[in-house]
Design an enzyme around this catalytic site. Structure first.
Site, short mmCIF file in Angstrom:
data_model
loop_
_atom_site.label_atom_id
_atom_site.label_comp_id
_atom_site.label_asym_id
_atom_site.label_seq_id
_atom_site.Cartn_x
_atom_site.Cartn_y
_atom_site.Cartn_z
N LYS A 79 5.49 14.06 0.72
CA LYS A 79 5.17 13.26 1.91
C LYS A 79 6.20 13.56 3.01
CE LYS A 79 4.26 8.48 3.38
NZ LYS A 79 4.19 7.06 2.97
N SER A 154 0.00 4.55 3.96
CA SER A 154 0.37 5.65 4.82
C SER A 154 0.48 7.01 4.13
CB SER A 154 1.72 5.33 5.48
OG SER A 154 2.74 5.24 4.50
N SER A 178 1.46 1.70 0.38
CA SER A 178 1.18 3.05 0.88
C SER A 178 0.98 4.14 -0.15
CB SER A 178 2.28 3.48 1.85
OG SER A 178 2.01 2.94 3.11
N1 GLN Z 1 0.00 -0.75 5.24
C1 GLN Z 1 1.31 -1.31 5.20
C2 GLN Z 1 1.93 -1.25 6.57
O1 GLN Z 1 1.27 -0.86 7.45
C3 GLN Z 1 2.13 -0.61 4.18
C4 GLN Z 1 2.76 0.64 4.62
C5 GLN Z 1 3.59 1.29 3.57
O2 GLN Z 1 3.55 0.91 2.40
N2 GLN Z 1 4.41 2.22 4.00
O3 GLN Z 1 3.06 -1.59 6.78
#
Ligand code: GLN
Length: 486
Positions: A79, A154, A178
């Site tokens: 990532k 993400s 994410s």
């Molecule tokens: N969807 C969540 C956010 O927007 C989680 C993001 C993540 O786990 N990096 O913060």
């Protein structure tokens, strides 16, 4: 089976017996990426030359009979918020678009040592803020099951790359879902380990008390192999925990007889997609047939998960992202030379995307004097209650089983104009980060439209083993059913 369909385990056997070389496999993946990535947009950066050099090195190791590491010569993806020495690490942001780190994140170093080959850096929401991989400087990533839909986020690029066989496995990071949410949307296995299990050193910080790195893989065995390679104490991360790392593979027995599986009533909410609910309930029955015992539990503070998460995560983000000021590294706005203040202001206005700015503003507000007690402190107090709910529940059960997300992957563009709708998708995943628990998402069915559905399995702190055991038993059960039907 085509090479790109292989699992870590399968490929390792072929590499160790020299049936194929890592260079061959790596070239095969690079060719696939060349033909498919333009459409899917899973990779931000493809590191072809570096990958081939790593592959040749792995081949050297394997030729000497050094086949102990299951990852040696196996092409994986990283990532793009994990620092990779010499390969740009953008966080999908203009702010870091041209940033080439001089060092490896601890996890990247560990994987490098294990002999893994890094095909490239995967697409994500900017600074990991989002649930769809649409908030990326490089454009949205597409769901391999339906190119008009999102991958989730993400870590959408990693989940997409694994699902579309553009790598064997990948790393993700999970602050509020994410890893698990995109794994669910793309039909792969993803795991957020216990907070402290995996080093965060060299992971670009979003919300430091919630961030955790974990594996995204094609099956549970691969997930446990990659988790093994990522785990362990690191003195360079002060929140990394010096706890023994068990042999995760030893949990993959398939035997869940007598395992108590908590089913929280708050996680089967009104308004959730009927097909998702049905798939997860069916999966629970499969585990039951394998001998697991369902126990109804309650996690009464679950409803506060989203507000608490979005206060704490944004507060921490506003502080973490203060470092992007145009001075030390990263983007600096052009022609902003009138005053320091103007340079900061223009750099941050031009360098960050809309969602990141929204979070910085929310977080700064929650931390500002006069509001701190009402918002940030209160959120921390409720966080303790959420954690306590889980602790009490784990007196009565060994794992907790829920849907990963209340609905399947949605069309690209559907929620970008409505951040609250996007935040609500995190209802089943954020509480897990707030409590610091391990959680895994495993595919458990598809909707009538052919979209994957994920089941979430949670465990006690540092008990990833039992989570993996449960997931493996489910996978085994469903694979044999599939085979019977075929
Ligand atoms: N969807 C969540 C956010 O927007 C989680 C993001 C993540 O786990 N990096 O913060």
């Amino acid at each position: 089976m085509d090479l790109h369909e292989e699992t870590i385990q399968g490929l390792h056997a072929k590499l160790a017996s020299r049936e194929v070389s890592s260079e061959e496999v790596t070239r095969h993946f690079l060719d696939r990426i060349s033909s498919l990535n333009q459409e899917l947009n899973a990779y931000i950066t493809v590191a072809a030359e570096e990958a081939l050099a790593q592959a040749r090195e792995a081949d050297g190791r394997l030729a000497k009979g050094d086949a102990e590491s299951p990852l040696c010569g196996v092409p994986i993806a990283i990532k793009d918020n994990m620092n990779t020495r010499g390969v740009r690490t953008t966080c999908a942001s203009r702010m870091l678009e041209h940033f080439v780190p001089p060092f490896d994140a601890t996890v990247v170093g560990k994987l490098r040592e294990a002999g893994a080959v890094f095909l490239g850096k995967t697409n994500m929401d900017e600074f990991a803020m989002g649930s769809s991989t649409e908030h990326s400087l490089f454009g949205p990533c597409r769901n391999p099951h339906d190119h008009g839909r999102v991958t989730g986020g993400s870590s959408g690029g990693s989940a997409c790359a694994v699902a579309a066989n553009l790598c064997v496995a990948a790393t993700g990071s999970d602050t509020g879902g994410s890893i698990r949410q995109p794994a669910s949307y793309c039909g792969v296995v993803g795991m957020k380990p216990t907070y402290g299990r995996v080093s965060r050193f060299g992971l670009v910080a979003f919300a430091s008390s919630l961030d955790q790195i974990g594996p995204i893989a094609k099956d549970v065995t691969d997930c446990s192999l990659l988790l093994q390679a990522l785990s362990g104490y690191d003195p360079r991360d002060s929140t990394s925990v010096d706890a023994p790392v068990p042999d995760f593979a030893s949990f993959l027995t398939g035997d869940v007889r007598g395992l108590r599986m908590g089913i929280p009533k708050e996680y089967f909410v009104e308004g959730m997609d009927a097909e998702v609910e049905e798939a997860v309930r069916k999966a629970i029955r499969v585990l039951e047939e394998a001998g697991a015992v369902p126990v109804e539990i309650s996690l009464p503070h679950s409803a506060y998960g989203i507000p608490v998460y979005y206060l704490i995560a944004t507060a921490e983000a506003s502080s973490n992202l203060a470092r992007y000021d145009g001075v030390k590294y990263g983007f600096r706005a052009k022609g902003a030379s009138d005053s320091l203040r103007q340079m900061y202001c223009r750099t941050r206005s031009e360098g960050f995307g809309t969602e990141v700015k929204r979070r910085i503003m929310l977080g700064t507000y929650a931390l500002s004097s006069g509001y701190y007690d009402a918002y940030y402190r209160k959120a921390q107090q409720v966080r303790t209650l959420i954690r306590r709910d889980f602790m009490e529940a784990f007196d009565r059960c060994d794992v907790i089983v829920t849907p990963t997300v209340p609905s399947p992957a949605f069309p690209i563009g559907e929620k970008t104009g409505d951040p609250l709708q996007m935040y609500l998708l995190d209802i089943f995943t954020t509480t897990v980060n707030l409590a610091g628990l391990p959680g895994l998402s495993i595919p458990c069915g598809t909707t009538s439209g052919g979209l994957p559905v994920g089941m979430q399995i949670l465990g006690r702190h540092f008990d990833e083993g039992t989570v993996l055991k449960t997931a493996f038993a489910f996978e085994k059960q469903t694979l044999s059913t599939n085979r019977l039907q075929a």
